[in-house]
Motif scaffolding. Structure first.
Motif, PDB file in Angstrom:
ATOM      1  N   ASN A 254       9.748 -33.024 -15.576  1.00  0.00           N
ATOM      2  CA  ASN A 254      10.207 -34.026 -14.600  1.00  0.00           C
ATOM      3  C   ASN A 254       9.212 -34.192 -13.455  1.00  0.00           C
ATOM      4  N   GLU A 255       8.610 -33.069 -13.024  1.00  0.00           N
ATOM      5  CA  GLU A 255       7.606 -33.132 -11.951  1.00  0.00           C
ATOM      6  C   GLU A 255       6.380 -33.916 -12.401  1.00  0.00           C
ATOM      7  N   LEU A 256       5.881 -33.606 -13.604  1.00  0.00           N
ATOM      8  CA  LEU A 256       4.689 -34.301 -14.112  1.00  0.00           C
ATOM      9  C   LEU A 256       4.985 -35.779 -14.362  1.00  0.00           C
ATOM     10  N   ASN A 257       6.211 -36.077 -14.785  1.00  0.00           N
ATOM     11  CA  ASN A 257       6.606 -37.472 -15.007  1.00  0.00           C
ATOM     12  C   ASN A 257       6.650 -38.242 -13.685  1.00  0.00           C
ATOM     13  N   ARG A 344      16.129 -28.892 -26.215  1.00  0.00           N
ATOM     14  CA  ARG A 344      15.275 -28.832 -25.010  1.00  0.00           C
ATOM     15  C   ARG A 344      14.685 -30.217 -24.712  1.00  0.00           C
ATOM     16  N   LEU A 345      14.285 -30.921 -25.745  1.00  0.00           N
ATOM     17  CA  LEU A 345      13.765 -32.280 -25.560  1.00  0.00           C
ATOM     18  C   LEU A 345      14.825 -33.181 -24.935  1.00  0.00           C
ATOM     19  N   GLU A 346      16.062 -33.008 -25.397  1.00  0.00           N
ATOM     20  CA  GLU A 346      17.143 -33.869 -24.914  1.00  0.00           C
ATOM     21  C   GLU A 346      17.613 -33.518 -23.502  1.00  0.00           C
ATOM     22  N   GLY A 351       9.938 -40.732 -19.965  1.00  0.00           N
ATOM     23  CA  GLY A 351       8.574 -40.205 -20.098  1.00  0.00           C
ATOM     24  C   GLY A 351       8.510 -38.692 -20.045  1.00  0.00           C
ATOM     25  N   ALA A 352       9.484 -38.086 -19.381  1.00  0.00           N
ATOM     26  CA  ALA A 352       9.495 -36.616 -19.277  1.00  0.00           C
ATOM     27  C   ALA A 352       9.640 -35.968 -20.651  1.00  0.00           C
ATOM     28  N   ARG A 357       7.322 -32.443 -24.840  1.00  0.00           N
ATOM     29  CA  ARG A 357       6.830 -32.191 -26.199  1.00  0.00           C
ATOM     30  C   ARG A 357       5.346 -31.797 -26.179  1.00  0.00           C
ATOM     31  N   ALA A 358       4.555 -32.535 -25.378  1.00  0.00           N
ATOM     32  CA  ALA A 358       3.112 -32.257 -25.285  1.00  0.00           C
ATOM     33  C   ALA A 358       2.847 -30.867 -24.710  1.00  0.00           C
ATOM     34  N   MET A 359       3.696 -30.457 -23.766  1.00  0.00           N
ATOM     35  CA  MET A 359       3.574 -29.137 -23.133  1.00  0.00           C
ATOM     36  C   MET A 359       3.594 -28.014 -24.187  1.00  0.00           C
ATOM     37  N   TYR A 360       4.443 -28.183 -25.185  1.00  0.00           N
ATOM     38  CA  TYR A 360       4.543 -27.179 -26.254  1.00  0.00           C
ATOM     39  C   TYR A 360       3.494 -27.401 -27.354  1.00  0.00           C
ATOM     40  N   ALA A 361       3.063 -28.658 -27.531  1.00  0.00           N
ATOM     41  CA  ALA A 361       2.093 -28.966 -28.592  1.00  0.00           C
ATOM     42  C   ALA A 361       0.654 -28.642 -28.203  1.00  0.00           C
TER      43      ALA A 361
END
Length: 372
Positions: A254-257, A344-346, A351-352, A357-361
């Motif tokens: 949420n912060e990065l978004n 967790r995604l939900e 955009g968050a 997802r990218a954080m884990y990928a």
């Protein structure tokens, strides 16, 4: 005169002879007692805090009554750490620790995902292997409350001055820090944990900031040591800490978004403290701590050494089911693991969700590049 005898007094961890006085100060810190009361009795404390606080103070006094040294305080911390690990992790594993010499002191440079738990897990696994705990670098931005500073310094933390702004003050603080790190490892024989960069890698990209390595070198210039010689003295070991689930993942996403959408994010006054609590109490799933190899060899620049630290951290990063699912490689993961990751995604929207997802990928993508 006192400063000449003890040049690191303002930043170093407390010593055994200071323990009793600091504990006594903490017992009479109303804010700390209120915080513990609220944590232990979340509902009752709202209405009966006035009656519960004296009981909490008495119980705390009983618990710390026999504590007269840093080692005894850390044994008390270990008791709570054991309970926390049992409650919030499904499995804790470690690799590379058997290559470390228990008699040697190291400078552990680790990736940074969680404010309190990264160094705590390094300490815990070393404790399990009969090794001494490390001294922990902590930014003064996290120590706004005196009781937090006291607790951290009782637990072998030393203070990194991030609030200095005037160039001369900044230089003085960085030189003192550089001297302290060298003194700790070479003179005191005490290992140190420090993050590879200031602030957590909220997007899952673990990168070493060369400025950290420049800081290590500052106190060696007068001695006319080369950069490589200075770094070799410090016995640098890269460490990768990986969490199957990050208790603060939604907060970070949420912060990065917000940053991406609005170009700014206003952090709440005690947001870091909330992140610390969430990181300690939240579900982490499986956790792995990987110790790399001591860095040896010639490095002309801090940038070149940062590349080697990154190579080891990314190569040794243990990929969990959450990482593989996020990167679209979850064919061998269970339906339960996929459901947990989707939940967790939900927990975030818009955009968050892509950011989470990218954080884990990202660790999967970064490891691919390193293994090349």
């Amino acid at each position: 005169m006192a400063d000449q005898q003890d040049p690191f007094r303002e930043i170093r961890p407390y010593r055994d002879q200071e323990v009793a006085e600091v504990l006594n100060r903490l017992l009479y810190n109303d804010e700390l007692i209120s915080a513990i009361t609220g944590y232990q009795f979340p509902n009752a404390s709202k209405f009966f805090g006035w009656a519960l606080k004296p009981m909490v103070r008495i119980a705390l006094a009983r618990e710390v009554g026999e504590v007269n040294s840093i080692a005894e305080f850390q044994m008390l911390v270990a008791k709570y750490m054991e309970k926390m690990i049992a409650r919030t992790t499904t499995k804790l594993t470690v690799s590379g620790i058997d290559e470390l010499d228990p008699e040697e002191s190291y400078l552990f440079i680790s990736n940074h995902r969680d404010i309190a738990m990264d160094p705590a897990f390094v300490n815990w696994v070393r404790h399990q292997f009969g090794m001494d705990t490390v001294r922990i670098a902590i930014g003064d931005n996290l120590l706004r409350k005196p009781y937090i500073s006291d607790l951290m310094r009782l637990n072998k933390s030393f203070i990194v001055n991030r609030s200095a702004t005037a160039p001369r003050e900044v230089m003085k603080a960085l030189t003192q820090l550089s001297q302290y790190i060298d003194h700790s490892i070479v003179q005191d024989g005490q290992s140190i944990w420090i993050a590879q960069r200031e602030g957590r890698a909220k997007d899952g990209n673990d990168r070493t900031d060369p400025a950290i390595l420049k800081m290590f070198y500052m106190s060696h210039r007068k001695a006319k040591r080369s950069f490589s010689e200075a770094m070799e003295r410090l016995n640098i070991v890269p460490v990768s800490i990986s969490y199957e689930y990050d208790p603060c993942d939604a907060l970070k996403a949420n912060e990065l978004n917000a940053l991406a959408q609005d170009g700014a994010y206003e952090k709440g006054q005690f947001e870091d403290i909330e992140s610390i609590v969430k990181g300690i109490t939240g579900n982490k799933g499986r956790v792995h701590v990987a110790f790399g190899e001591v860095i040896r060899g010639e490095f002309e620049t801090p940038e070149a050494m940062a590349e080697e630290i990154d190579r080891q951290i990314l190569k040794n990063y243990h990929l969990h089911s959450s990482n593989l699912i996020a990167a679209g490689r979850g064919d061998d993961t269970s339906a339960e693991e996929q459901a947990e990751f989707n939940a967790r995604l939900e927990s975030v929207e818009g955009g968050a969700r892509d950011i989470l997802r990218a954080m884990y990928a990202n660790p999967v993508t970064n490891q691919d590049k390193v293994k090349g």
